[in-house]
Design a protein around this motif. Structure first.
Motif, PDB file in Angstrom:
ATOM      1  N   PRO A   1       0.816  -1.225   0.000  1.00 48.64           N
ATOM      2  CA  PRO A   1       0.000   0.000   0.000  1.00 48.64           C
ATOM      3  C   PRO A   1       0.845   1.269   0.000  1.00 48.64           C
ATOM      4  O   PRO A   1       1.949   1.313   0.562  1.00 48.64           O
ATOM      5  CB  PRO A   1      -0.803  -0.120   1.307  1.00 48.64           C
ATOM      6  N   GLY A   2       0.316   2.311  -0.631  1.00 50.97           N
ATOM      7  CA  GLY A   2       0.917   3.632  -0.584  1.00 50.97           C
ATOM      8  C   GLY A   2       2.357   3.657  -1.053  1.00 50.97           C
ATOM      9  O   GLY A   2       2.702   3.123  -2.102  1.00 50.97           O
ATOM     10  N   GLY A   3       3.215   4.265  -0.244  1.00 52.61           N
ATOM     11  CA  GLY A   3       4.623   4.400  -0.614  1.00 52.61           C
ATOM     12  C   GLY A   3       5.521   3.354   0.000  1.00 52.61           C
ATOM     13  O   GLY A   3       6.741   3.553   0.090  1.00 52.61           O
ATOM     14  N   LYS A   4       4.948   2.223   0.426  1.00 55.14           N
ATOM     15  CA  LYS A   4       5.745   1.212   1.126  1.00 55.14           C
ATOM     16  C   LYS A   4       6.581   0.348   0.190  1.00 55.14           C
ATOM     17  O   LYS A   4       7.423  -0.416   0.649  1.00 55.14           O
ATOM     18  CB  LYS A   4       4.822   0.324   1.970  1.00 55.14           C
ATOM     19  N   GLY A   5       6.340   0.438  -1.106  1.00 48.63           N
ATOM     20  CA  GLY A   5       7.158  -0.300  -2.055  1.00 48.63           C
ATOM     21  C   GLY A   5       6.540  -1.603  -2.496  1.00 48.63           C
ATOM     22  O   GLY A   5       5.319  -1.716  -2.686  1.00 48.63           O
ATOM     23  N   TYR A   6       7.379  -2.612  -2.635  1.00 46.01           N
ATOM     24  CA  TYR A   6       6.966  -3.896  -3.200  1.00 46.01           C
ATOM     25  C   TYR A   6       7.618  -5.026  -2.409  1.00 46.01           C
ATOM     26  O   TYR A   6       8.663  -4.851  -1.786  1.00 46.01           O
ATOM     27  CB  TYR A   6       7.402  -4.003  -4.667  1.00 46.01           C
ATOM     28  N   ARG A   7       7.014  -6.195  -2.473  1.00 39.09           N
ATOM     29  CA  ARG A   7       7.604  -7.381  -1.855  1.00 39.09           C
ATOM     30  C   ARG A   7       7.694  -8.486  -2.909  1.00 39.09           C
ATOM     31  O   ARG A   7       6.732  -8.745  -3.627  1.00 39.09           O
ATOM     32  CB  ARG A   7       6.777  -7.869  -0.671  1.00 39.09           C
ATOM     33  N   VAL A   8       8.870  -9.113  -2.986  1.00 42.12           N
ATOM     34  CA  VAL A   8       9.063 -10.249  -3.881  1.00 42.12           C
ATOM     35  C   VAL A   8       9.509 -11.426  -3.034  1.00 42.12           C
ATOM     36  O   VAL A   8      10.530 -11.352  -2.342  1.00 42.12           O
ATOM     37  CB  VAL A   8      10.104  -9.948  -4.975  1.00 42.12           C
ATOM     38  N   ARG A   9       8.741 -12.502  -3.064  1.00 43.61           N
ATOM     39  CA  ARG A   9       9.033 -13.697  -2.271  1.00 43.61           C
ATOM     40  C   ARG A   9       9.657 -14.781  -3.144  1.00 43.61           C
ATOM     41  O   ARG A   9       9.024 -15.263  -4.077  1.00 43.61           O
ATOM     42  CB  ARG A   9       7.752 -14.220  -1.617  1.00 43.61           C
ATOM     43  N   PHE A  10      10.893 -15.125  -2.845  1.00 48.49           N
ATOM     44  CA  PHE A  10      11.569 -16.245  -3.489  1.00 48.49           C
ATOM     45  C   PHE A  10      11.366 -17.450  -2.577  1.00 48.49           C
ATOM     46  O   PHE A  10      11.983 -17.567  -1.521  1.00 48.49           O
ATOM     47  CB  PHE A  10      13.051 -15.934  -3.690  1.00 48.49           C
ATOM     48  N   LEU A  11      10.477 -18.335  -2.987  1.00 54.64           N
ATOM     49  CA  LEU A  11      10.057 -19.435  -2.132  1.00 54.64           C
ATOM     50  C   LEU A  11      11.031 -20.612  -2.233  1.00 54.64           C
ATOM     51  O   LEU A  11      11.948 -20.629  -3.062  1.00 54.64           O
ATOM     52  CB  LEU A  11       8.643 -19.860  -2.520  1.00 54.64           C
ATOM     53  N   GLU A  12      10.809 -21.600  -1.387  1.00 48.73           N
ATOM     54  CA  GLU A  12      11.679 -22.770  -1.377  1.00 48.73           C
ATOM     55  C   GLU A  12      11.555 -23.532  -2.703  1.00 48.73           C
ATOM     56  O   GLU A  12      10.450 -23.694  -3.225  1.00 48.73           O
ATOM     57  CB  GLU A  12      11.309 -23.701  -0.223  1.00 48.73           C
ATOM     58  N   PRO A  13      12.669 -23.990  -3.268  1.00 48.59           N
ATOM     59  CA  PRO A  13      12.588 -24.782  -4.511  1.00 48.59           C
ATOM     60  C   PRO A  13      11.736 -26.027  -4.308  1.00 48.59           C
ATOM     61  O   PRO A  13      11.706 -26.605  -3.219  1.00 48.59           O
ATOM     62  CB  PRO A  13      14.048 -25.153  -4.783  1.00 48.59           C
ATOM     63  N   TRP A  14      11.070 -26.444  -5.364  1.00 48.34           N
ATOM     64  CA  TRP A  14      10.239 -27.641  -5.302  1.00 48.34           C
ATOM     65  C   TRP A  14      11.113 -28.889  -5.463  1.00 48.34           C
ATOM     66  O   TRP A  14      11.839 -29.014  -6.458  1.00 48.34           O
ATOM     67  CB  TRP A  14       9.182 -27.595  -6.395  1.00 48.34           C
ATOM     68  N   THR A  15      11.021 -29.781  -4.522  1.00 49.66           N
ATOM     69  CA  THR A  15      11.850 -30.991  -4.548  1.00 49.66           C
ATOM     70  C   THR A  15      11.229 -32.115  -5.366  1.00 49.66           C
ATOM     71  O   THR A  15      11.942 -33.016  -5.803  1.00 49.66           O
ATOM     72  CB  THR A  15      12.117 -31.483  -3.120  1.00 49.66           C
ATOM     73  N   GLN A  16       9.918 -32.088  -5.571  1.00 52.90           N
ATOM     74  CA  GLN A  16       9.239 -33.143  -6.321  1.00 52.90           C
ATOM     75  C   GLN A  16       8.851 -32.695  -7.732  1.00 52.90           C
ATOM     76  O   GLN A  16       7.999 -33.306  -8.364  1.00 52.90           O
ATOM     77  CB  GLN A  16       7.979 -33.585  -5.558  1.00 52.90           C
ATOM     78  N   PHE A  17       9.484 -31.636  -8.203  1.00 51.93           N
ATOM     79  CA  PHE A  17       9.145 -31.068  -9.517  1.00 51.93           C
ATOM     80  C   PHE A  17      10.441 -30.805 -10.266  1.00 51.93           C
ATOM     81  O   PHE A  17      11.350 -30.187  -9.715  1.00 51.93           O
ATOM     82  CB  PHE A  17       8.373 -29.758  -9.324  1.00 51.93           C
TER      83      PHE A  17
END
Length: 292
Positions: free
Chosen positions: A231-247
């Motif tokens: 929201p507003g001027g708080k910027g952005y969030r990018v989530r790099f999640l755990e790699p998939w082990t079964q894919f």
């Protein structure tokens, strides 16, 4: 072309403003688009009817309005991503998780990045916070001026290449074999070619099988990535999640269904920022009529 040049000029001017001001202007633009863009508004409503049928009409209409407000922001703030100094972007983009996996991995990494409206923020994050070269595919624009602006904006960090979807996949595959990370978008309807009808919120959706097939053929590590606007001027969030082990597995269809289920979960977490104005169910199985 003149309209594109004017738009780019406006984006360049606006990028100097504080993000909080840009955000307010963007939400205003989104409200205007909601009022004027009748066909896109109808697409968003129809997608929500299909994907989130538990919502009532009032809830659905408000979600569409809120989506357009975020959409307006994403349009105006594109200038920030294309023109702002790298240092400013690093302050505004908040990264969670293992962003440097690709530069450390012995195997090439595929980032799976669904179409939330902060998608381009995720693209910037992959080049501002880690050092591996990045490959991606993009849809060429009919307007040459806008097409050039998009390419320059995405390549401004000088850390990779974007390959037109209409071209041969050989240069992309060659780059991946050299160790480049692949920024992959798994959730658009590009027709039946190289795709299968896989449930998306219970509705058969033409979905590319390529993420599973490429990951298996090129021995890639698959790491999901999700971006959101704050929201507003708080910027952005990018989530790099755990790699998939079964894919990937040896079943591309099951893998593709798993990708769609994961995207569904992320949409439920942040429904207003998914790209609802795209005709996700445009392509239909043989004999089935249009859903739009």
């Amino acid at each position: 072309m003149l309209a594109a040049r004017l738009l780019l000029g406006v984006l360049w001017l606006l990028h100097w403003l504080p993000l909080s001001v840009q955000a307010a202007l963007g939400r205003g633009l989104g409200a205007l688009l909601h009022a004027l863009a009748r066909s896109r508004r109808a697409i968003a409503r129809r997608n929500l009817e299909l994907c989130l049928p538990e919502l009532g009409n009032v809830e659905r209409n408000e979600l569409v309005r809120e989506h357009f407000r975020w959409l307006g922001r994403s349009i105006l703030e594109r200038g920030l991503l294309w023109y702002a100094p790298h240092e400013r972007l690093r302050r505004l983009i908040h990264v969670d998780g293992d962003v440097t996996l690709a530069e450390r991995s012995e195997r090439p990494v595929m980032w799976l990045v669904p179409h939330f409206i902060a998608l381009d923020v995720a693209g910037a994050a992959t080049q501002l916070f880690q050092k591996q070269q990045v490959a991606s595919i993009y849809q060429e624009q009919s307007d040459a001026v806008m097409d050039g602006a998009i390419r320059r904006g995405r390549l401004r960090f000088k850390q990779g290449e974007v390959f037109p979807r209409s071209d041969s996949a050989k240069p992309l595959i060659r780059a991946i074999r050299q160790g480049w990370a692949f920024f992959n978008l798994p959730d658009m309807d590009f027709g039946e070619r190289d795709a299968a009808f896989v449930p998306f919120f219970g509705v058969p959706a033409a979905t590319l099988l390529a993420p599973s097939r490429m990951a298996r053929a090129l021995d890639m590590v698959v790491q999901p990535v999700v971006a959101e606007m704050l929201p507003g001027g708080k910027g952005y969030r990018v989530r790099f999640l755990e790699p998939w082990t079964q894919f990937p597995s040896d079943d591309a269809l099951a893998d593709t269904a798993a990708v769609n289920r994961w995207i569904e979960g992320e949409i439920r977490r942040n429904p207003a920022q998914y790209l609802w104005v795209h005709k996700r169910f445009k392509t239909r199985p043989a004999g089935e009529g249009s859903l739009y």
